[in-house]
Design a protein around this motif. Structure first.
Motif, PDB file in Angstrom:
ATOM      1  N   MET A  31     -17.302 -29.730  45.634  1.00  0.00           N
ATOM      2  CA  MET A  31     -16.688 -30.634  46.259  1.00  0.00           C
ATOM      3  C   MET A  31     -17.281 -32.328  46.168  1.00  0.00           C
ATOM      4  N   VAL A  32     -16.212 -33.261  46.390  1.00  0.00           N
ATOM      5  CA  VAL A  32     -16.565 -34.345  46.102  1.00  0.00           C
ATOM      6  C   VAL A  32     -16.749 -35.464  47.295  1.00  0.00           C
ATOM      7  N   PRO A  33     -18.182 -35.629  47.608  1.00  0.00           N
ATOM      8  CA  PRO A  33     -18.418 -36.378  48.584  1.00  0.00           C
ATOM      9  C   PRO A  33     -18.841 -37.954  48.056  1.00  0.00           C
ATOM     10  N   TYR A  34     -18.564 -38.933  48.980  1.00  0.00           N
ATOM     11  CA  TYR A  34     -18.842 -40.409  48.353  1.00  0.00           C
ATOM     12  C   TYR A  34     -19.576 -41.015  49.730  1.00  0.00           C
ATOM     13  N   ALA A  35     -20.695 -41.718  49.176  1.00  0.00           N
ATOM     14  CA  ALA A  35     -21.509 -42.238  50.315  1.00  0.00           C
ATOM     15  C   ALA A  35     -21.791 -43.528  50.133  1.00  0.00           C
ATOM     16  N   MET A  36     -21.907 -44.463  51.265  1.00  0.00           N
ATOM     17  CA  MET A  36     -22.099 -45.895  51.027  1.00  0.00           C
ATOM     18  C   MET A  36     -23.187 -46.245  52.302  1.00  0.00           C
ATOM     19  N   VAL A  72     -11.865 -46.826  49.342  1.00  0.00           N
ATOM     20  CA  VAL A  72     -11.919 -45.313  49.365  1.00  0.00           C
ATOM     21  C   VAL A  72     -10.397 -44.989  48.905  1.00  0.00           C
ATOM     22  N   GLN A  73      -9.385 -46.102  49.207  1.00  0.00           N
ATOM     23  CA  GLN A  73      -7.880 -45.806  48.420  1.00  0.00           C
ATOM     24  C   GLN A  73      -7.958 -46.180  47.136  1.00  0.00           C
ATOM     25  N   GLN A  74      -8.800 -46.935  46.299  1.00  0.00           N
ATOM     26  CA  GLN A  74      -9.028 -47.179  45.127  1.00  0.00           C
ATOM     27  C   GLN A  74      -9.634 -46.044  44.396  1.00  0.00           C
ATOM     28  N   ARG A  75     -10.593 -45.524  45.083  1.00  0.00           N
ATOM     29  CA  ARG A  75     -11.539 -44.435  44.644  1.00  0.00           C
ATOM     30  C   ARG A  75     -10.804 -43.095  44.141  1.00  0.00           C
ATOM     31  N   ILE A  76      -9.803 -42.788  45.401  1.00  0.00           N
ATOM     32  CA  ILE A  76      -9.000 -41.548  45.166  1.00  0.00           C
ATOM     33  C   ILE A  76      -7.912 -41.708  44.338  1.00  0.00           C
ATOM     34  N   GLN A  78      -8.726 -42.615  41.282  1.00  0.00           N
ATOM     35  CA  GLN A  78      -9.359 -42.271  40.153  1.00  0.00           C
ATOM     36  C   GLN A  78      -9.751 -40.521  40.332  1.00  0.00           C
ATOM     37  N   GLN A  79     -10.051 -40.273  41.412  1.00  0.00           N
ATOM     38  CA  GLN A  79     -10.692 -38.963  41.656  1.00  0.00           C
ATOM     39  C   GLN A  79     -10.175 -38.182  42.919  1.00  0.00           C
ATOM     40  N   ILE A  80     -10.353 -37.131  43.288  1.00  0.00           N
ATOM     41  CA  ILE A  80     -10.244 -36.577  44.571  1.00  0.00           C
ATOM     42  C   ILE A  80     -11.431 -36.790  45.332  1.00  0.00           C
ATOM     43  N   LEU A  81     -11.508 -36.987  46.511  1.00  0.00           N
ATOM     44  CA  LEU A  81     -12.532 -37.440  47.345  1.00  0.00           C
ATOM     45  C   LEU A  81     -12.364 -36.229  48.627  1.00  0.00           C
ATOM     46  N   ASP A  82     -13.643 -35.803  48.870  1.00  0.00           N
ATOM     47  CA  ASP A  82     -13.574 -34.661  49.867  1.00  0.00           C
ATOM     48  C   ASP A  82     -14.293 -35.251  51.349  1.00  0.00           C
ATOM     49  N   VAL A  83     -14.952 -36.129  51.154  1.00  0.00           N
ATOM     50  CA  VAL A  83     -15.337 -36.671  52.437  1.00  0.00           C
ATOM     51  C   VAL A  83     -16.189 -37.963  52.092  1.00  0.00           C
ATOM     52  N   PHE A  84     -16.135 -38.916  52.992  1.00  0.00           N
ATOM     53  CA  PHE A  84     -16.662 -40.284  53.030  1.00  0.00           C
ATOM     54  C   PHE A  84     -17.937 -40.269  54.033  1.00  0.00           C
ATOM     55  N   GLN A  99     -11.097 -49.393  59.808  1.00  0.00           N
ATOM     56  CA  GLN A  99     -10.910 -48.843  58.784  1.00  0.00           C
ATOM     57  C   GLN A  99     -11.231 -47.590  58.199  1.00  0.00           C
ATOM     58  N   LEU A 100     -12.257 -47.120  58.822  1.00  0.00           N
ATOM     59  CA  LEU A 100     -12.886 -45.572  58.946  1.00  0.00           C
ATOM     60  C   LEU A 100     -11.620 -44.687  59.533  1.00  0.00           C
ATOM     61  N   ALA A 101     -11.227 -45.402  60.750  1.00  0.00           N
ATOM     62  CA  ALA A 101     -10.087 -44.479  61.219  1.00  0.00           C
ATOM     63  C   ALA A 101      -9.073 -44.207  60.739  1.00  0.00           C
ATOM     64  N   ARG A 102      -8.500 -45.245  59.850  1.00  0.00           N
ATOM     65  CA  ARG A 102      -7.252 -45.285  58.927  1.00  0.00           C
ATOM     66  C   ARG A 102      -7.486 -44.509  57.555  1.00  0.00           C
ATOM     67  N   ILE A 103      -8.918 -44.418  57.156  1.00  0.00           N
ATOM     68  CA  ILE A 103      -9.213 -43.381  56.077  1.00  0.00           C
ATOM     69  C   ILE A 103      -8.952 -42.100  56.496  1.00  0.00           C
ATOM     70  N   VAL A 104      -9.246 -41.662  57.687  1.00  0.00           N
ATOM     71  CA  VAL A 104      -8.970 -40.382  58.453  1.00  0.00           C
ATOM     72  C   VAL A 104      -7.579 -40.009  58.693  1.00  0.00           C
ATOM     73  N   ASP A 105      -6.878 -41.067  59.236  1.00  0.00           N
ATOM     74  CA  ASP A 105      -5.454 -41.026  59.637  1.00  0.00           C
ATOM     75  C   ASP A 105      -4.417 -40.927  58.666  1.00  0.00           C
ATOM     76  N   GLU A 106      -4.830 -41.856  57.671  1.00  0.00           N
ATOM     77  CA  GLU A 106      -3.740 -42.111  56.462  1.00  0.00           C
ATOM     78  C   GLU A 106      -3.962 -41.454  55.294  1.00  0.00           C
ATOM     79  N   LEU A 107      -5.195 -41.230  55.241  1.00  0.00           N
ATOM     80  CA  LEU A 107      -5.801 -40.669  53.606  1.00  0.00           C
ATOM     81  C   LEU A 107      -6.006 -39.387  53.726  1.00  0.00           C
ATOM     82  N   ASN A 108      -6.336 -38.788  54.932  1.00  0.00           N
ATOM     83  CA  ASN A 108      -6.752 -37.583  55.623  1.00  0.00           C
ATOM     84  C   ASN A 108      -7.967 -36.849  54.750  1.00  0.00           C
ATOM     85  N   ILE A 109      -8.941 -37.928  54.841  1.00  0.00           N
ATOM     86  CA  ILE A 109     -10.109 -37.846  54.392  1.00  0.00           C
ATOM     87  C   ILE A 109     -11.095 -37.965  55.566  1.00  0.00           C
TER      88      ILE A 109
END
Length: 196
Positions: A31-36, A72-76, A78-84, A99-109
């Motif tokens: 899977m593809v994680p993305y860490a910041m 995160v939206q720009q990153r997905i 380019q590639q699938i993202l399984d977790v931020f 914004q984190l809540a929107r990533i979960v609710d709108e991007l389903n990540i």
């Protein structure tokens, strides 16, 4: 369905170790994680998440003005993202937590945020406060005071061992400046076990 997770603890509880392990687990399963991590935390270099047990993870950095949803939206695109995964989440702004809540609710990540709950004065950080308000799942990781009881206070300690009560909320440091204490010893100002 994706969730917003907030994992918090006092300093030296193993948050970074658990974060790096979670990142590794996702990679191991293909899977593809993305860490910041925040750019302000440069103790081990900018963009480096370091655990006391010797583990390291290179990550992208954010500042107080970064739009995490946009990143995160720009990153997905380019590639699938399984977790931020977010390190030192106490440094997030209110806007960034939303914004984190929107990533979960709108991007389903799914988002996993790791950080401190309170500062050396016993007050909530801005990011911590809003994560406690918005997170779907909140988990406290355990840390131990010098007396063996649960530590949940972060004491800033002067060179002479005094527990400091005043100063700027943010002062980056590790063992050289901070010690995790139980409430009793934090309030008594006993950063270390008395000699004798």
């Amino acid at each position: 369905m994706a969730s917003l997770h907030y994992k918090f603890a006092a300093m030296n509880s193993g948050k970074s170790t658990q974060l790096i392990q979670a990142h590794f687990n996702y990679c191991e399963r293909g899977m593809v994680p993305y860490a910041m991590t925040p750019a302000i935390d440069d103790r081990y270099g900018v963009g480096v998440i370091t655990a006391r047990v010797g583990l390291e993870l290179c990550a992208d950095v954010f500042t107080a003005t970064s739009d995490l949803f946009d990143i995160v939206q720009q990153r997905i695109e380019q590639q699938i993202l399984d977790v931020f995964i977010v390190d030192e989440a106490q440094f997030l702004t209110r806007t960034q937590v939303y914004q984190l809540a929107r990533i979960v609710d709108e991007l389903n990540i799914p988002v996993i945020a790791y950080g401190l709950k309170s500062d050396f004065r016993g007050e909530l950080f801005e990011g911590s406060y809003h994560l406690l308000c918005l997170a779907d799942k909140v988990e406290e990781l355990k840390s131990i005071c010098w007396c063996g009881n649960k530590a949940h206070m972060n004491a800033r300690v002067a060179d002479d061992g005094r527990v400091l009560r005043d100063g700027n909320q943010v002062e980056i440091g590790g063992h050289d400046k901070y010690v995790s204490l139980c409430r009793k010893h934090y309030l008594q100002g006993l950063a270390y076990k008395p000699a004798g």
